[in-house]
Design a protein around this motif. Sequence first.
Motif, PDB file in Angstrom:
ATOM      1  N   LEU A  35       0.768  -1.220   0.144  1.00 13.88           N
ATOM      2  CA  LEU A  35      -0.314  -0.180   0.024  1.00 13.88           C
ATOM      3  C   LEU A  35       1.050   1.251  -0.289  1.00 13.88           C
ATOM      4  CD1 LEU A  35      -2.750  -0.799   2.676  1.00 13.88           C
ATOM      5  CD2 LEU A  35      -3.063  -1.324   0.317  1.00 13.88           C
ATOM      6  N   LYS A  36       0.567   2.131  -0.800  1.00 15.65           N
ATOM      7  CA  LYS A  36       1.156   3.064  -0.640  1.00 15.65           C
ATOM      8  C   LYS A  36       0.265   4.460  -0.809  1.00 15.65           C
ATOM      9  CE  LYS A  36       3.783   6.296  -4.390  1.00 15.65           C
ATOM     10  NZ  LYS A  36       4.705   6.353  -5.060  1.00 15.65           N
ATOM     11  N   GLN A  59     -10.791   7.428  -0.607  1.00 14.94           N
ATOM     12  CA  GLN A  59      -9.411   6.882  -0.829  1.00 14.94           C
ATOM     13  C   GLN A  59      -7.853   7.199  -0.568  1.00 14.94           C
ATOM     14  OE1 GLN A  59      -7.842   3.865  -0.118  1.00 14.94           O
ATOM     15  NE2 GLN A  59      -9.468   2.027  -0.585  1.00 14.94           N
ATOM     16  N   PHE A  61      -4.904   5.726  -0.205  1.00 20.01           N
ATOM     17  CA  PHE A  61      -3.901   4.374  -0.124  1.00 20.01           C
ATOM     18  C   PHE A  61      -4.010   4.150  -2.347  1.00 20.01           C
ATOM     19  CE2 PHE A  61      -5.100   3.212   3.847  1.00 20.01           C
ATOM     20  CZ  PHE A  61      -3.903   3.751   4.367  1.00 20.01           C
ATOM     21  N   GLU A  62      -3.091   3.677  -2.794  1.00 18.14           N
ATOM     22  CA  GLU A  62      -3.077   3.190  -3.877  1.00 18.14           C
ATOM     23  C   GLU A  62      -2.461   1.657  -3.618  1.00 18.14           C
ATOM     24  OE1 GLU A  62      -0.199   4.582  -6.996  1.00 18.14           O
ATOM     25  OE2 GLU A  62      -0.449   6.712  -6.030  1.00 18.14           O
ATOM     26  N   TYR A  63      -2.620   0.700  -4.649  1.00 21.99           N
ATOM     27  CA  TYR A  63      -2.536  -1.025  -4.623  1.00 21.99           C
ATOM     28  C   TYR A  63      -1.047  -1.083  -5.138  1.00 21.99           C
ATOM     29  CZ  TYR A  63      -1.344  -5.893  -3.858  1.00 21.99           C
ATOM     30  OH  TYR A  63      -0.927  -7.083  -3.862  1.00 21.99           O
ATOM     31  N   TYR A  87     -10.641   1.506   4.102  1.00 24.25           N
ATOM     32  CA  TYR A  87     -10.223   1.517   2.849  1.00 24.25           C
ATOM     33  C   TYR A  87      -8.235   0.178   2.655  1.00 24.25           C
ATOM     34  CZ  TYR A  87     -12.473   5.808   1.956  1.00 24.25           C
ATOM     35  OH  TYR A  87     -13.797   6.902   1.543  1.00 24.25           O
ATOM     36  N   ALA A  88      -8.038   0.399   3.483  1.00 20.75           N
ATOM     37  CA  ALA A  88      -7.032  -0.879   3.451  1.00 20.75           C
ATOM     38  C   ALA A  88      -7.295  -1.865   3.175  1.00 20.75           C
ATOM     39  CB  ALA A  88      -5.444  -0.817   4.453  1.00 20.75           C
ATOM     40  N   LEU A  91      -9.125  -2.046  -0.392  1.00 20.76           N
ATOM     41  CA  LEU A  91      -7.368  -3.019  -1.702  1.00 20.76           C
ATOM     42  C   LEU A  91      -6.766  -4.150  -1.757  1.00 20.76           C
ATOM     43  CD1 LEU A  91      -5.859   0.703  -1.969  1.00 20.76           C
ATOM     44  CD2 LEU A  91      -7.037  -0.345  -4.169  1.00 20.76           C
ATOM     45  N   LEU A  92      -6.593  -4.819  -1.196  1.00 19.72           N
ATOM     46  CA  LEU A  92      -6.521  -5.786  -0.255  1.00 19.72           C
ATOM     47  C   LEU A  92      -7.323  -6.375  -0.824  1.00 19.72           C
ATOM     48  CD1 LEU A  92      -4.781  -5.539   2.925  1.00 19.72           C
ATOM     49  CD2 LEU A  92      -3.229  -5.800   0.939  1.00 19.72           C
TER      50      LEU A  92
END
Length: 107
Positions: A35-36, A59, A61-63, A87-88, A91-92
């Motif tokens: 995550l970034k 959101q 984060f970006e994956y 949010y994390a 994405l996961l």
Amino acid sequence: DWIYIPIPVDEYTMQHRGFNQVEGLIGDLPYSRVLKMKKIRRDKKQSEKSRSERLKTQQPFEYIGDKLQGNYVIIDDVYTTGRTLYYAQELLLKNGASRVCSVTLAR
């Protein structure tokens, strides 16, 4: 087996603090940086926002990893509204995680 995912910090925090406090909490546990933080204009620190302002956050984060497989544990330092963890997790799961749990140091 579980794979640990620390919540990332933004560039501003990294420049001023010099480290990710969540990665420090993890210690010697193996973890993955998938995550970034997105580059978002920062008007206030998270700690300065009200509960309603935090819940309206988009959101953050970006994956940045490959397709996931298996079980993951998101690790964060403070749980306030749960929005960061939500949010994390989103994405996961979207990127192939079978199961996602979370651990925080403080609430």
